[in-house]
Design a protein around this motif. Structure first.
Motif, PDB file in Angstrom:
ATOM      1  N   GLU A  83       0.833  -1.208   0.000  1.00  0.00           N
ATOM      2  CA  GLU A  83       0.000   0.000   0.000  1.00  0.00           C
ATOM      3  C   GLU A  83       0.866   1.257   0.000  1.00  0.00           C
ATOM      4  N   LYS A  84       1.918   1.262   0.798  1.00  0.00           N
ATOM      5  CA  LYS A  84       2.839   2.403   0.793  1.00  0.00           C
ATOM      6  C   LYS A  84       3.470   2.581  -0.581  1.00  0.00           C
ATOM      7  N   GLY A  85       3.784   1.468  -1.228  1.00  0.00           N
ATOM      8  CA  GLY A  85       4.362   1.547  -2.566  1.00  0.00           C
ATOM      9  C   GLY A  85       3.431   2.230  -3.551  1.00  0.00           C
ATOM     10  N   TRP A  86       2.137   1.897  -3.477  1.00  0.00           N
ATOM     11  CA  TRP A  86       1.157   2.562  -4.352  1.00  0.00           C
ATOM     12  C   TRP A  86       1.125   4.064  -4.076  1.00  0.00           C
ATOM     13  N   LEU A  87       1.091   4.414  -2.799  1.00  0.00           N
ATOM     14  CA  LEU A  87       1.000   5.829  -2.431  1.00  0.00           C
ATOM     15  C   LEU A  87       2.227   6.612  -2.887  1.00  0.00           C
ATOM     16  N   HIS A  88       3.396   6.048  -2.694  1.00  0.00           N
ATOM     17  CA  HIS A  88       4.609   6.731  -3.137  1.00  0.00           C
ATOM     18  C   HIS A  88       4.654   6.842  -4.662  1.00  0.00           C
ATOM     19  N   SER A  89       4.132   5.836  -5.369  1.00  0.00           N
ATOM     20  CA  SER A  89       4.073   5.903  -6.830  1.00  0.00           C
ATOM     21  C   SER A  89       3.159   7.024  -7.301  1.00  0.00           C
ATOM     22  N   VAL A  90       2.052   7.205  -6.593  1.00  0.00           N
ATOM     23  CA  VAL A  90       1.131   8.300  -6.927  1.00  0.00           C
ATOM     24  C   VAL A  90       1.820   9.645  -6.741  1.00  0.00           C
ATOM     25  N   MET A  91       2.513   9.808  -5.620  1.00  0.00           N
ATOM     26  CA  MET A  91       3.207  11.068  -5.347  1.00  0.00           C
ATOM     27  C   MET A  91       4.319  11.333  -6.364  1.00  0.00           C
ATOM     28  N   ALA A  92       5.019  10.282  -6.750  1.00  0.00           N
ATOM     29  CA  ALA A  92       6.107  10.441  -7.725  1.00  0.00           C
ATOM     30  C   ALA A  92       5.575  10.808  -9.103  1.00  0.00           C
ATOM     31  N   ALA A  93       4.340  10.388  -9.407  1.00  0.00           N
ATOM     32  CA  ALA A  93       3.754  10.672 -10.725  1.00  0.00           C
ATOM     33  C   ALA A  93       3.113  12.048 -10.804  1.00  0.00           C
ATOM     34  N   LEU A  94       2.737  12.618  -9.662  1.00  0.00           N
ATOM     35  CA  LEU A  94       1.958  13.854  -9.677  1.00  0.00           C
ATOM     36  C   LEU A  94       2.663  15.030 -10.361  1.00  0.00           C
ATOM     37  N   PRO A  95       3.943  15.317 -10.093  1.00  0.00           N
ATOM     38  CA  PRO A  95       4.562  16.457 -10.791  1.00  0.00           C
ATOM     39  C   PRO A  95       4.548  16.323 -12.310  1.00  0.00           C
ATOM     40  N   ALA A  96       4.705  15.110 -12.814  1.00  0.00           N
ATOM     41  CA  ALA A  96       4.647  14.919 -14.265  1.00  0.00           C
ATOM     42  C   ALA A  96       3.267  15.284 -14.803  1.00  0.00           C
ATOM     43  N   ILE A  97       2.213  14.900 -14.077  1.00  0.00           N
ATOM     44  CA  ILE A  97       0.856  15.270 -14.484  1.00  0.00           C
ATOM     45  C   ILE A  97       0.730  16.789 -14.534  1.00  0.00           C
ATOM     46  N   GLN A  98       1.236  17.449 -13.523  1.00  0.00           N
ATOM     47  CA  GLN A  98       1.070  18.893 -13.411  1.00  0.00           C
ATOM     48  C   GLN A  98       1.869  19.659 -14.456  1.00  0.00           C
ATOM     49  N   TYR A  99       3.100  19.241 -14.696  1.00  0.00           N
ATOM     50  CA  TYR A  99       3.976  19.996 -15.595  1.00  0.00           C
ATOM     51  C   TYR A  99       3.833  19.570 -17.051  1.00  0.00           C
ATOM     52  N   ARG A 100       3.785  18.284 -17.305  1.00  0.00           N
ATOM     53  CA  ARG A 100       3.692  17.846 -18.705  1.00  0.00           C
ATOM     54  C   ARG A 100       2.326  18.134 -19.303  1.00  0.00           C
TER      55      ARG A 100
END
Length: 336
Positions: free
Chosen positions: A112-129
């Motif tokens: 579950e922590k792995g999923w959450l950290h993956s979401v956080m790591a993906a968020l800046p790409a969503i915002q900037y790209r």
């Protein structure tokens, strides 16, 4: 052409046959309807929207995300009037439901922590790209996080939640703080995409990776808003330590797109978290206190705990608002 006829035609145009099964998915706060359509080893999600501009916003944002390699559902067909479309079925792995057994204790498994950290790591790409050179005019209902939008959210809290509680408050003093908060919240952000409703219910886990849905309300705005939406959401209510872990993962990913001053970021983050929570309480008031939808009523008590944590340290620039929110968080009790 009726709604279901639109979806059936799109399915047949794509796959050459009628679906063997069509089932309505559970409704949420939106008037949009989603159907799972399946047959011959294929499964798609059909959507019937209620507003052509909202549908156009989703389809345009989705196309940009997919082009940028962001995990968003592929769209397979759109009706000529733009009111219906079919998209990739991401399965039933909604992140919120996957986390639900652990939310009560706040003790998450390594997976579950792995999923959450993956979401956080993906968020800046969503915002900037997504935001790079994007045509913000397609966004619904407005192109950006602006004074009018902030006013809508603050008034949503005041009229749909605060007034519904029956608590006494000085409307003039509250408006003075609202005016200052609006002015402060509009400073210091560039051409970044603000998902607007970035939360665990809008993340799907497919083959261990996060995929993102329901971003039709996205627009230009501050990156801190989405972080606040996810980490301060009443439905998940992460502990302070867990939030810190996830914030660190986010900031590390963010540094790939812009230099990060942690002090400045956290100052803005706390302010935007306040704006986001006021919007969230407005939704709980409208959908819960007024419309009496149980899903939103159930969120009120957890949201009070989240709010209490945020205003434990008063906001010096909004002293009366801080006072009102402490009363909401610690003294007001919901009565069915």
């Amino acid at each position: 052409m009726r709604d279901m006829e639109r979806l059936l035609k799109l399915y047949k145009d794509r796959f050459g046959c009628e679906p063997a099964d069509v089932s309505l998915l559970p409704l949420s706060g939106s008037a949009r309807k989603y159907y799972r359509m399946s047959g011959d080893g294929t499964s798609v999600i059909g959507c019937i929207g209620t507003n052509p501009r909202e549908n156009r916003a989703f389809l345009t944002i989705d196309a940009r995300m997919c082009a940028e390699g962001i995990h968003a559902p592929a769209v397979y067909g759109v009706s000529p009037d733009g009111m219906a479309y079919i998209q990739q079925d991401l399965g039933g792995g909604q992140l919120f439901e996957l986390l639900k057994p652990s939310i009560g204790t706040g003790s998450f498994s390594e997976e579950e922590k792995g999923w959450l950290h993956s979401v956080m790591a993906a968020l800046p790409a969503i915002q900037y790209r997504t935001g790079k050179d994007f045509d913000w005019s397609v966004c619904f209902p407005d192109r950006g996080f602006n004074a009018r939008m902030v006013d809508f959210d603050l008034n949503y809290f005041k009229y749909c939640f605060l007034k519904e509680t029956g608590l006494e408050f000085d409307e003039i003093r509250l408006q003075d703080d609202f005016d200052t908060l609006r002015e402060d919240s509009l400073k210091g952000f560039g051409d970044t995409f603000m998902y607007r409703d970035f939360q665990a219910r809008n993340v799907m886990i497919l083959d261990g990776e996060p995929w993102f849905i329901d971003f039709q309300g996205g627009r230009r705005g501050p990156v801190q808003y989405d972080l606040a939406s996810f980490l301060w959401n009443a439905g998940t209510h992460f502990s302070a330590d867990m939030r810190k872990e996830l914030e660190d993962t986010y900031l590390q990913a963010l540094s790939e797109f812009e230099p990060v001053s942690r002090d400045l970021f956290y100052e803005r983050y706390r302010l935007i978290t306040l704006v986001r929570l006021l919007q969230e309480f407005g939704a709980y008031g409208f959908r819960g206190l007024i419309e009496r939808k149980q899903l939103f009523i159930d969120c009120i008590a957890p949201a009070q705990k989240v709010l209490s944590e945020l205003v434990a340290e008063p906001f010096e620039r909004y002293p009366y608002l801080s006072e009102v929110l402490r009363t909401v968080a610690r003294e007001w009790k919901f009565k069915p």
